[in-house]
Design a protein around this motif. Structure first.
Motif, PDB file in Angstrom:
ATOM      1  N   GLY A 208      -0.303  59.357  26.373  1.00 41.82           N
ATOM      2  CA  GLY A 208      -1.117  58.155  26.490  1.00 41.82           C
ATOM      3  C   GLY A 208      -1.281  57.479  25.145  1.00 41.82           C
ATOM      4  O   GLY A 208      -1.023  58.077  24.099  1.00 41.82           O
ATOM      5  N   GLU A 209      -1.725  56.226  25.188  1.00 43.47           N
ATOM      6  CA  GLU A 209      -1.969  55.461  23.970  1.00 43.47           C
ATOM      7  C   GLU A 209      -3.474  55.254  23.793  1.00 43.47           C
ATOM      8  O   GLU A 209      -4.153  54.755  24.693  1.00 43.47           O
ATOM      9  CB  GLU A 209      -1.283  54.103  24.044  1.00 43.47           C
TER      10      GLU A 209
ATOM     11  N   LEU B 280      -0.372  57.765  19.821  1.00 47.36           N
ATOM     12  CA  LEU B 280      -0.010  58.477  21.042  1.00 47.36           C
ATOM     13  C   LEU B 280      -0.696  59.835  21.058  1.00 47.36           C
ATOM     14  O   LEU B 280      -0.767  60.520  20.034  1.00 47.36           O
ATOM     15  CB  LEU B 280       1.501  58.652  21.142  1.00 47.36           C
TER      16      LEU B 280
ATOM     17  N   ASP C 259      -4.552  56.008  40.257  1.00 44.54           N
ATOM     18  CA  ASP C 259      -4.308  56.400  38.874  1.00 44.54           C
ATOM     19  C   ASP C 259      -4.374  57.916  38.766  1.00 44.54           C
ATOM     20  O   ASP C 259      -4.988  58.591  39.599  1.00 44.54           O
ATOM     21  CB  ASP C 259      -5.344  55.775  37.934  1.00 44.54           C
TER      22      ASP C 259
ATOM     23  N   TYR D 203      -4.787  54.759  27.560  1.00 48.30           N
ATOM     24  CA  TYR D 203      -3.950  54.201  28.624  1.00 48.30           C
ATOM     25  C   TYR D 203      -2.757  55.128  28.835  1.00 48.30           C
ATOM     26  O   TYR D 203      -2.009  55.406  27.899  1.00 48.30           O
ATOM     27  CB  TYR D 203      -3.454  52.796  28.286  1.00 48.30           C
ATOM     28  N   PHE D 204      -2.607  55.612  30.064  1.00 44.81           N
ATOM     29  CA  PHE D 204      -1.464  56.441  30.444  1.00 44.81           C
ATOM     30  C   PHE D 204      -0.522  55.577  31.274  1.00 44.81           C
ATOM     31  O   PHE D 204      -0.955  54.900  32.220  1.00 44.81           O
ATOM     32  CB  PHE D 204      -1.929  57.664  31.246  1.00 44.81           C
ATOM     33  N   GLU D 205       0.751  55.587  30.922  1.00 46.73           N
ATOM     34  CA  GLU D 205       1.751  54.749  31.591  1.00 46.73           C
ATOM     35  C   GLU D 205       1.720  54.959  33.102  1.00 46.73           C
ATOM     36  O   GLU D 205       1.576  56.082  33.581  1.00 46.73           O
ATOM     37  CB  GLU D 205       3.151  55.073  31.067  1.00 46.73           C
ATOM     38  N   GLY D 206       1.801  53.850  33.826  1.00 46.14           N
ATOM     39  CA  GLY D 206       1.798  53.899  35.277  1.00 46.14           C
ATOM     40  C   GLY D 206       0.425  53.704  35.888  1.00 46.14           C
ATOM     41  O   GLY D 206       0.310  53.461  37.084  1.00 46.14           O
ATOM     42  N   ASN D 207      -0.626  53.818  35.083  1.00 42.14           N
ATOM     43  CA  ASN D 207      -1.980  53.618  35.588  1.00 42.14           C
ATOM     44  C   ASN D 207      -2.361  52.146  35.540  1.00 42.14           C
ATOM     45  O   ASN D 207      -1.845  51.384  34.730  1.00 42.14           O
ATOM     46  CB  ASN D 207      -2.994  54.435  34.781  1.00 42.14           C
TER      47      ASN D 207
END
Length: 85
Positions: A46-47, A24, A38, A61-65
């Motif tokens: 993000g991961e 993270l 996005d 990867y950011f949540e919600g994108n």
């Protein structure tokens, strides 16, 4: 199926900046919104997935994108982003 040469008991090599896939990270860059909806907001978590398309940063990867985002190392932090002034 995976071939024997596709698996290892060793962790994957570190990515630019010493990051690892699955780690993270926090966005410390100014918030940005993309035409497809996005966004990467200041302080977002993000991961890390892999190195970015240029090979000098990370794909995160950011949540919600819908899609992962190519990020430069100065825009990411191991620690939570400090409050904005």
């Amino acid at each position: 199926s995976c071939g024997v040469d596709a698996v290892s008991r060793e962790p994957p090599p570190r990515l630019p900046g010493g990051y690892r896939p699955g780690q993270l990270v926090y966005s410390v860059a100014e918030s940005i919104h993309f035409e497809d909806g996005d966004a990467v907001l200041y302080g977002a978590v993000g991961e890390v997935l892999c190195h970015n398309s240029a090979g000098n940063g990370l794909c995160v990867y950011f949540e919600g994108n819908k899609e992962p985002i190519d990020c430069q190392l100065p825009d990411l932090s191991w620690a939570p982003a400090p409050p904005l002034p």
